[in-house]
Design a protein around this motif. Structure first.
Motif, PDB file in Angstrom:
ATOM      1  N   THR A  11     -36.144  35.482 -43.516  1.00  0.00           N
ATOM      2  CA  THR A  11     -36.736  36.156 -42.364  1.00  0.00           C
ATOM      3  C   THR A  11     -37.062  35.212 -41.223  1.00  0.00           C
ATOM      4  O   THR A  11     -37.507  35.656 -40.171  1.00  0.00           O
ATOM      5  N   VAL A  37     -40.435  44.076 -48.643  1.00  0.00           N
ATOM      6  CA  VAL A  37     -41.800  43.674 -48.282  1.00  0.00           C
ATOM      7  C   VAL A  37     -41.770  42.560 -47.245  1.00  0.00           C
ATOM      8  O   VAL A  37     -42.539  42.576 -46.272  1.00  0.00           O
ATOM      9  N   LEU A  38     -40.880  41.584 -47.436  1.00  0.00           N
ATOM     10  CA  LEU A  38     -40.758  40.501 -46.461  1.00  0.00           C
ATOM     11  C   LEU A  38     -40.303  41.034 -45.105  1.00  0.00           C
ATOM     12  O   LEU A  38     -40.779  40.582 -44.054  1.00  0.00           O
ATOM     13  N   ASP A  93     -43.253  42.642 -43.354  1.00  0.00           N
ATOM     14  CA  ASP A  93     -44.178  41.633 -42.821  1.00  0.00           C
ATOM     15  C   ASP A  93     -43.634  41.005 -41.545  1.00  0.00           C
ATOM     16  O   ASP A  93     -44.373  40.791 -40.580  1.00  0.00           O
ATOM     17  N   GLU A  94     -42.335  40.698 -41.533  1.00  0.00           N
ATOM     18  CA  GLU A  94     -41.755  40.056 -40.355  1.00  0.00           C
ATOM     19  C   GLU A  94     -41.683  41.023 -39.180  1.00  0.00           C
ATOM     20  O   GLU A  94     -41.945  40.641 -38.020  1.00  0.00           O
ATOM     21  N   ALA A 114     -43.753  43.506 -38.644  1.00  0.00           N
ATOM     22  CA  ALA A 114     -45.132  43.650 -38.164  1.00  0.00           C
ATOM     23  C   ALA A 114     -45.530  42.458 -37.318  1.00  0.00           C
ATOM     24  O   ALA A 114     -46.221  42.609 -36.299  1.00  0.00           O
ATOM     25  N   ARG A 115     -45.117  41.268 -37.723  1.00  0.00           N
ATOM     26  CA  ARG A 115     -45.457  40.070 -36.954  1.00  0.00           C
ATOM     27  C   ARG A 115     -44.817  40.106 -35.576  1.00  0.00           C
ATOM     28  O   ARG A 115     -45.435  39.723 -34.581  1.00  0.00           O
ATOM     29  N   ARG A 150     -48.952  43.654 -35.142  1.00  0.00           N
ATOM     30  CA  ARG A 150     -49.560  44.063 -36.412  1.00  0.00           C
ATOM     31  C   ARG A 150     -50.632  45.122 -36.227  1.00  0.00           C
ATOM     32  O   ARG A 150     -50.827  45.980 -37.079  1.00  0.00           O
ATOM     33  N   ARG A 198     -48.103  51.058 -42.966  1.00  0.00           N
ATOM     34  CA  ARG A 198     -47.158  50.802 -44.064  1.00  0.00           C
ATOM     35  C   ARG A 198     -47.169  51.971 -45.028  1.00  0.00           C
ATOM     36  O   ARG A 198     -48.233  52.450 -45.443  1.00  0.00           O
ATOM     37  N   LEU A 254     -51.828  48.463 -41.562  1.00  0.00           N
ATOM     38  CA  LEU A 254     -51.720  47.143 -42.170  1.00  0.00           C
ATOM     39  C   LEU A 254     -53.038  46.392 -42.007  1.00  0.00           C
ATOM     40  O   LEU A 254     -53.705  46.516 -40.971  1.00  0.00           O
ATOM     41  N   ARG A 300     -55.839  40.419 -39.975  1.00  0.00           N
ATOM     42  CA  ARG A 300     -56.576  39.217 -40.350  1.00  0.00           C
ATOM     43  C   ARG A 300     -57.911  39.169 -39.615  1.00  0.00           C
ATOM     44  O   ARG A 300     -57.970  39.218 -38.392  1.00  0.00           O
TER      45      ARG A 300
END
Length: 766
Positions: free
Chosen positions: A328, A361-362, A365-366, A368-369, A373, A378, A459, A462
């Motif tokens: 990714t 899943v990866l 995540d990518e 969303a980044r 995010r 999800r 999601l 952080r």
């Protein structure tokens, strides 16, 4: 001209020489008719030099002599001239037998390329030369290699180079009308996967006869046309079972891009079949609701502009063009995200409904980044009956697994996928696991697929949580009771435990007058924690040398003095075996953080080493002693109070994140003097607000302790050499203690402390 230098491993040669001097005169033109494999080394050299001169827009005579020598050499970049000063040798040329490659490592240039005896200049070099045409020749010095005068020319070159590359990469026009209608065999295949002809027509799915490299023959392919603004910009082909290809030069965008214009929610899936599955589920739900309540309000509808409405929100379904990449981090794999940023930026929510396997899943995540995010949700496909949104089937499956089925004799209990529950047995979870949207549609139906989409969760962001995110910790705290770490661990002194216990994740500020024993008491506390609780502790004690600090810790561990000296008062020193045992023990339990020679450590340096100690050794405690030995340099924009506040915030974040207790020693500004009464004067202990630097030391601390030795004057005055007062002045966690005064007895020979007979004086119920 600027000098060239051979890289490490090659001799340096200064000044410019003629690259052609040693080759051109000795060779005739006969070699030009040869193929590269039959050329001699010298003939390959001449061919490479000619190609290099052409790529750099100079004559062969103007090339540096170093390009004749194998290896890597550094010199002046023909594009940027190595910057304003021209002394930064960031331009490298690597010469091999069959190739010459070059690259400018300056961040503001990046000119790179290569030539080979087997072909022309590589793509980057031709792009740069085309870009150089956009920059006036007057911006150069010399016949072709001098530095560019304009400092901004490198940026201009890169911009022009990007335009050239874009022009070269422009995809050829694609005529979707040339695609053929789906055959009956393909329609039947889609039907078996739950996709109707209506959904296929809505998405323009067709077919084409083309060569399949995997099968090495011509065969029919399913064609998924990619549209942007009504025009076909790419076609993805699938030959059954799973052989994929795309139109050469096709634009990389989401499948279904035109559906997403004006959408409130965008659902992103991992393949074209999953997009069709979601579209089919919405279509079936719409048809079902129309049959049940033809005049009523429907939760699923299709707008006049062919866009789905789900619970009043405009919804579009997109598929990534090439599935989940294995890596990714390769930006080229995600060009479609930037190409479709207009619709992604305009929507309110992005619902990630990719596959539930590792690559899926990866990918989520990518995406969303790259998207944002904060706006991503999800979808969780079920991994077992506990995750199923079909409670009846799940309950039946559990009953069957437990052997408690209430079905009548001869009846079988059906799971969501149409399987006999009695036959599932140990494969119960596997029978309910779903990988993607198409599998849910096939096994569970349209209603459950839409239900899973509606159950999507935002999601995690952080730094932003709900209390339910910490339910496991809350439950553990409830179950632990008084023995849990949140209640604190014993200091090793019963009298002090009544007021202060050590809780992982907290910050204790320790202060006191000079020579009051702050460092000695913290060392004794650390030894108690290491001995009683098995804690490992990192020590950053800048007032002690490593050997002196080791001596003090070993004395406390053995209960014997290190030397037979005056301070030992005749006590026998530790013998060699005790010394070795103590050294091994402190080496296991303690780790030293030392600053670099001739430098003051910053708090960032100390915390960085402490993080490493957590990861490598699992430390539970950190001692920073003292504050005034740290590097206090700060921006002029910050006052000392602001500096201290930021520093303590960093320490507290470290403590909380790594569940590590931190003791921070800070000296008071001045001595308060003596208080009089009863014919004597007693040395007044400092308060936490007397700490030099800022009141934030007490304001931000979880615990505040003053270490004090009660000097007094008068008839019976003096210093009780054994008495040490611990004045607990702040305890944030009521489970771990309360404000109060405690007296310990100090043994100067061994550095150990013991409880005094006097009970601690506490201030009410604080």
């Amino acid at each position: 001209m600027p000098s060239w230098h051979a890289a490490a491993g090659y001799s340096a040669r200064r000044g410019w020489g003629s690259a052609a001097a040693g080759t051109a005169a000795a060779l005739s033109d006969s070699w030009r008719t040869k193929v590269p494999s039959s050329m001699t080394y010298e003939e390959k050299q001449e061919l490479l030099l000619e190609k290099l001169a052409e790529a750099w827009e100079v004559t062969v005579d103007d090339l540096p002599a170093e390009v004749q020598q194998s290896g890597t050499h550094r010199g002046t970049c023909p594009a940027c001239g190595n910057g304003k000063g021209g002394n930064d040798l960031g331009f490298a040329v690597t010469v091999e037998e069959d190739t010459i490659m070059w690259c400018c490592h300056r961040a503001t240039c990046g000119y790179r390329g290569g030539v080979s005896v087997r072909g022309g200049a590589r793509a980057d070099s031709s792009d740069v030369e085309a870009a150089l045409g956009a920059v006036t020749a007057a911006a150069r010095q010399g016949p072709g290699l001098g530095p560019l005068r304009d400092a901004g020319s490198a940026a201009v070159i890169r911009d022009e180079q990007h335009k050239v590359q874009q022009a070269k990469a422009a995809p050829p026009p694609i005529n979707a009308e040339q695609l053929q209608p789906l055959s009956q065999d393909f329609k039947q295949w889609f039907k078996q996967r739950g996709i109707s002809e209506q959904t296929l027509a809505r998405n323009g799915v067709r077919m084409q006869q083309r060569y399949c490299a995997a099968e090495r023959r011509e065969m029919p392919h399913i064609a998924f046309p990619y549209f942007r603004n009504g025009g076909c910009v790419n076609v993805k082909f699938r030959a059954l079972p799973k052989h994929f290809s795309q139109t050469k030069g096709g634009e990389q965008i989401f499948y279904g891009y035109d559906d997403a214009k004006g959408a409130d929610d965008i659902i992103i899936v991992e393949g074209e079949m999953d997009k069709l599955a979601v579209d089919e589920a919405l279509l079936q739900m719409q048809q079902q609701q129309q049959q049940q309540q033809p005049d009523g309000a429907a939760s699923v509808a299709l707008t006049a502009d062919n866009q789905w409405l789900l619970n009043g929100r405009r919804v579009a379904v997109l598929s990534v063009p090439a599935g989940a990449p294995a890596i990714t981090t390769k930006d080229a794999k995600f060009k479609y995200v930037h190409a479709c940023s207009d619709v992604l930026d305009a929507c309110e929510r992005v619902i990630l409904a990719g596959d539930s396997d590792g690559p899926g899943v990866l990918l989520a995540d990518e995406l969303a980044r790259r998207i944002d995010r904060e706006k991503c949700w999800r979808v969780s496909w079920p991994s077992g009956p506990q995750d199923s949104l079909d409670p009846g089937a799940a309950a039946a499956a559990f009953a069957a697994a437990a052997g408690s089925s209430s079905n009548a004799p001869g009846q079988s209990m059906q799971l969501a996928g149409g399987q006999d529950a009695a036959a599932v047995g140990p494969e119960l979870a596997q029978g309910f696991a779903r990988k993607d949207a198409n599998e849910v549609l096939m096994k569970d139906g349209a209603a459950l697929l839409v239900a899973y989409l509606e159950a999507a969760q935002p999601l995690p962001i952080r730094g932003l949580f709900t209390f339910m995110d910490f339910w496991p910790q809350v439950y553990d705290l409830y179950q632990q009771g008084p023995r849990g770490l949140s209640w604190g661990v014993s200091t090793g002194w019963d009298s002090l435990d009544a007021c202060y216990k050590v809780v992982p994740g907290e910050l204790t500020i320790v202060t006191g007058l000079p020579n009051s024993g702050k460092s000695e008491w913290i060392d004794a506390l650390a030894v108690n924690l290491a001995r009683r609780e098995g804690w490992r502790i990192a020590l950053c004690s800048m007032e002690n040398s490593a050997k002196e600090h080791g001596r003090k810790l070993m004395e406390k561990y053995t209960g014997k003095p290190f030397f037979s000296a005056v301070y030992s008062h005749g006590s026998a020193r530790m013998d060699m075996q005790e010394l070795v045992d103590a050294l091994v023990w402190i080496d296991t339990q303690f780790h030293i953080i030392r600053p670099m020679p001739d430098t003051l450590p910053t708090i960032e340096y100390i915390l960085d080493k402490a993080r490493a100690a957590v990861m490598r050794y699992g430390i539970r405690g950190l001692v920073i002693d003292p504050y005034n030995e740290l590097d206090h340099r700060r921006s002029a924009a910050f006052s000392e109070t602001e500096h201290v506040s930021r520093m303590l915030t960093k320490i507290k974040r470290f403590a909380q994140h790594y569940d590590c207790h931190v003791w921070f020693v800070a000296h008071p500004r001045t001595q308060r003097g003596f208080s009089t009464g009863g014919g004597s004067a007693t040395l007044t202990p400092p308060t936490m607000y007397d700490i030099s630097g800022s009141a934030n030391f007490i304001n931000k601390a979880d615990n505040g302790i003053v270490v004090h030795r009660p000097w007094s004057t008068g008839q019976d005055g003096g210093l009780d050499p054994a008495a040490v007062q611990l004045l607990v002045r702040k305890v944030r966690n009521k489970l771990a203690g309360k404000i109060g005064d405690v007296t310990l007895r100090y043994d100067r020979a061994t550095g150990c402390y013991v409880d005094d007979l006097v009970q601690p004086q506490s201030s009410g119920q604080l």
